[in-house]
Design a protein around this motif. Structure first.
Motif, PDB file in Angstrom:
ATOM      1  N   SER A  30       0.826  -1.209   0.000  1.00 54.69           N
ATOM      2  CA  SER A  30       0.000   0.000   0.000  1.00 54.69           C
ATOM      3  C   SER A  30       0.857   1.255   0.000  1.00 54.69           C
ATOM      4  CB  SER A  30      -0.926  -0.006   1.224  1.00 54.69           C
ATOM      5  OG  SER A  30      -1.743  -1.163   1.245  1.00 54.69           O
ATOM      6  N   THR A  31       1.915   1.255   0.808  1.00 50.33           N
ATOM      7  CA  THR A  31       2.817   2.404   0.857  1.00 50.33           C
ATOM      8  C   THR A  31       3.525   2.602  -0.469  1.00 50.33           C
ATOM      9  OG1 THR A  31       3.169   2.015   3.228  1.00 50.33           O
ATOM     10  CG2 THR A  31       4.757   3.438   2.099  1.00 50.33           C
ATOM     11  N   SER A  32       3.916   1.514  -1.102  1.00 50.27           N
ATOM     12  CA  SER A  32       4.602   1.591  -2.385  1.00 50.27           C
ATOM     13  C   SER A  32       3.692   2.177  -3.461  1.00 50.27           C
ATOM     14  CB  SER A  32       5.080   0.196  -2.801  1.00 50.27           C
ATOM     15  OG  SER A  32       5.853   0.253  -3.974  1.00 50.27           O
ATOM     16  N   ILE A  87      -1.692   4.928   8.788  1.00 50.14           N
ATOM     17  CA  ILE A  87      -2.597   4.166   7.922  1.00 50.14           C
ATOM     18  C   ILE A  87      -3.757   5.036   7.458  1.00 50.14           C
ATOM     19  CG2 ILE A  87      -4.210   2.229   7.848  1.00 50.14           C
ATOM     20  CD1 ILE A  87      -2.317   0.734   9.720  1.00 50.14           C
ATOM     21  N   ILE A  88      -4.288   5.867   8.354  1.00 49.05           N
ATOM     22  CA  ILE A  88      -5.381   6.771   7.984  1.00 49.05           C
ATOM     23  C   ILE A  88      -4.929   7.746   6.899  1.00 49.05           C
ATOM     24  CG2 ILE A  88      -6.849   8.646   8.817  1.00 49.05           C
ATOM     25  CD1 ILE A  88      -7.000   7.186  11.491  1.00 49.05           C
ATOM     26  N   VAL A  89      -3.743   8.322   7.075  1.00 50.24           N
ATOM     27  CA  VAL A  89      -3.198   9.247   6.066  1.00 50.24           C
ATOM     28  C   VAL A  89      -3.027   8.522   4.731  1.00 50.24           C
ATOM     29  CG1 VAL A  89      -1.187  10.625   5.409  1.00 50.24           C
ATOM     30  CG2 VAL A  89      -2.056  10.715   7.764  1.00 50.24           C
ATOM     31  N   LEU A  90      -2.544   7.294   4.787  1.00 51.66           N
ATOM     32  CA  LEU A  90      -2.342   6.491   3.583  1.00 51.66           C
ATOM     33  C   LEU A  90      -3.671   6.239   2.878  1.00 51.66           C
ATOM     34  CD1 LEU A  90      -0.107   4.909   2.040  1.00 51.66           C
ATOM     35  CD2 LEU A  90      -0.705   2.924   3.437  1.00 51.66           C
ATOM     36  N   SER A  99      -7.265   7.254  -1.552  1.00 55.59           N
ATOM     37  CA  SER A  99      -8.641   7.518  -1.980  1.00 55.59           C
ATOM     38  C   SER A  99      -8.669   8.700  -2.938  1.00 55.59           C
ATOM     39  CB  SER A  99      -9.536   7.790  -0.768  1.00 55.59           C
ATOM     40  OG  SER A  99      -9.598   6.658   0.078  1.00 55.59           O
ATOM     41  N   GLY A 100      -7.892   9.735  -2.610  1.00 58.90           N
ATOM     42  CA  GLY A 100      -7.778  10.864  -3.522  1.00 58.90           C
ATOM     43  C   GLY A 100      -7.134  10.474  -4.833  1.00 58.90           C
ATOM     44  N   THR A 141     -13.725   9.774  11.472  1.00 62.11           N
ATOM     45  CA  THR A 141     -12.654  10.663  11.004  1.00 62.11           C
ATOM     46  C   THR A 141     -12.227  10.314   9.591  1.00 62.11           C
ATOM     47  OG1 THR A 141     -11.834  10.936  13.266  1.00 62.11           O
ATOM     48  CG2 THR A 141     -10.332  11.504  11.470  1.00 62.11           C
ATOM     49  N   VAL A 142     -12.065   9.019   9.330  1.00 63.77           N
ATOM     50  CA  VAL A 142     -11.638   8.579   8.002  1.00 63.77           C
ATOM     51  C   VAL A 142     -12.691   8.910   6.961  1.00 63.77           C
ATOM     52  CG1 VAL A 142     -11.095   6.569   6.597  1.00 63.77           C
ATOM     53  CG2 VAL A 142     -10.153   6.761   8.895  1.00 63.77           C
TER      54      VAL A 142
END
Length: 421
Positions: free
Chosen positions: A118-120, A195-198, A203-204, A241-242
């Motif tokens: 996911s980070t990649s 994870i939330i920021v990711l 999503s954007g 929040t998410v």
């Protein structure tokens, strides 16, 4: 050398592959070579495990691929057949790899691999945006087109925006599952925030890329998981929040993006515009024409199909015979745009049956063994594949071949390791 044959090295190799997967195909192929060497060393030392049950599982996973191989004998376009089958060899490689190596990873390692992937994906999108931003600022009126769709996805590497959307979609869904559904595994606060920021960023990215099917599938899973967490575990703060962050970001983008609005008109604008020069005609309209021709091709060779080598040639012939001039664009070829129609065009009803057998059997087994993460994965792939033939491209083949066997053979619900990350 033999001391390297252990579960820790296996997990590190899989993490490495998951991280480089979005940056394919060259780099992932190098890691595939390392995985193959790892397997050969186990073979040489007699450390592979094989049983009737494992052989049966392997056959379920590779049955439709083996049938694709047989289509060589009635495919006229041998060069195209060889290119596609070389790429789709991963559908054989990964099931044999996972089902014969004697390792089951801990839940902590499984989640680390998913988060690494996911980070990649997020890094790839970010690098693409940074590369395209100068073009946008040079021409603010026309520059936005370089920040969406294929213009964005191919900025750093050559990956179709639909494939990158599939990656981003599964990344968001997997992260939301780990965060909202699996309450047996608690992340530390700093990891939860990360994870939330990711999730918000990816999503954007989905909105910018513009794959309508992936956006719909992701939104459905995201809201379902958030609602589940809020009701089942009485944890309203994090899911709320998410959801608010994602909705706010999407709303802002929608209100400020004429290009995105124009892309979405393709959903319903499929009767008035029939000129291939009109870049905003397509979507639903073109797919309806493609699906109609795919059905006609299957009807002509219903049992065995036209063969992997001839699938594109036969579809193109149909476009010409029925004067589908919208699909006869110089330099472009249109595949079936549906994973099930693609299987039927390639290998007939036999190939379609074997593909459905793989999906249904593995989903049924996963449900019986409470492997919910696999159910989520296969549902994501199937739903996204209703409008795109992901097994036609390297990115889609690698994605299915790796994650289907990785998640299937490492059932997080059955793992006892619940250590904090």
């Amino acid at each position: 050398m033999y001391q390297l044959l252990n579960r820790k090295i296996w997990g590190l190799l899989l993490l490495l592959f998951a991280v480089v997967l979005p940056f394919g195909p060259a780099i992932p192929n190098i890691v595939v070579g390392l995985l193959g060497l790892f397997w050969l060393l186990h073979l040489a030392t007699g450390k592979l495990t094989l049983s009737k049950k494992r052989i049966g599982a392997i056959l379920i996973f590779i049955g439709y691929f083996l049938w694709y191989l047989l289509t060589f004998f009635y495919s006229e376009n041998v060069d195209f057949f060889q290119r596609k089958l070389t790429m789709q060899g991963f559908l054989l490689f990964f099931p044999v790899l996972f089902f014969t190596l004697p390792y089951t990873l801990s839940k902590k390692t499984v989640y680390a691999i998913l988060l690494g992937f996911s980070t990649s994906v997020a890094v790839l999108v970010l690098l693409s945006l940074l590369k395209q931003l100068p073009v946008y600022f040079e021409d603010s009126e026309q520059g936005l087109q370089y920040l969406v769709g294929n213009s964005l996805s191919t900025a750093v590497i050559s990956i179709q925006y639909l494939s990158l959307s599939l990656y981003a979609s599964f990344a968001v869904i997997a992260c939301s599952y780990m965060l909202f559904v699996d309450m047996s595994f608690r992340f530390k606060r700093k990891y939860t925030i990360a994870i939330i920021v990711l999730m918000v960023f990816l999503s954007g990215a989905l909105l910018v890329l513009g794959s309508r099917t992936s956006i719909f599938v992701t939104a459905l899973f995201l809201f379902a998981f958030a609602l589940y967490s809020a009701v089942r575990h009485r944890n309203f703060l994090v899911p709320t929040t998410v959801v608010v962050a994602v909705v706010a970001g999407c709303t802002f983008f929608l209100l400020n993006s004429q290009t995105f609005e124009e892309r979405w008109t393709e959903v319903y604008n499929f009767e008035n515009e029939e000129s291939p020069e009109d870049s905003y005609w397509g979507g639903t309209g073109m797919r309806l024409l493609i699906w109609d021709c795919a059905v006609k091709v299957v009807a002509n060779d219903p049992v065995m199909g036209v063969g992997v080598g001839d699938e594109i040639d036969q579809l193109t012939l149909c476009y010409k015979v029925y004067m589908r001039n919208q699909l006869l664009v110089a330099g472009k070829t249109f595949h079936a745009h549906n994973i099930f129609l693609q299987a039927a065009v390639r290998a007939g009803l036999i190939g379609l049956f074997l593909f459905l057998l793989f999906i249904i059997y593995t989903a049924w087994t996963a449900k019986r063994k409470k492997n919910y993460l696999y159910l989520i994965f296969i549902a994501t792939f199937v739903a996204s594949g209703m409008t795109e033939s992901f097994l036609q491209v390297n990115a889609g083949v690698l994605f299915l071949a790796f994650f289907s066997t990785f998640i299937y053979t490492n059932n997080t619900e059955a793992l006892a390791d619940s250590s904090d990350t």
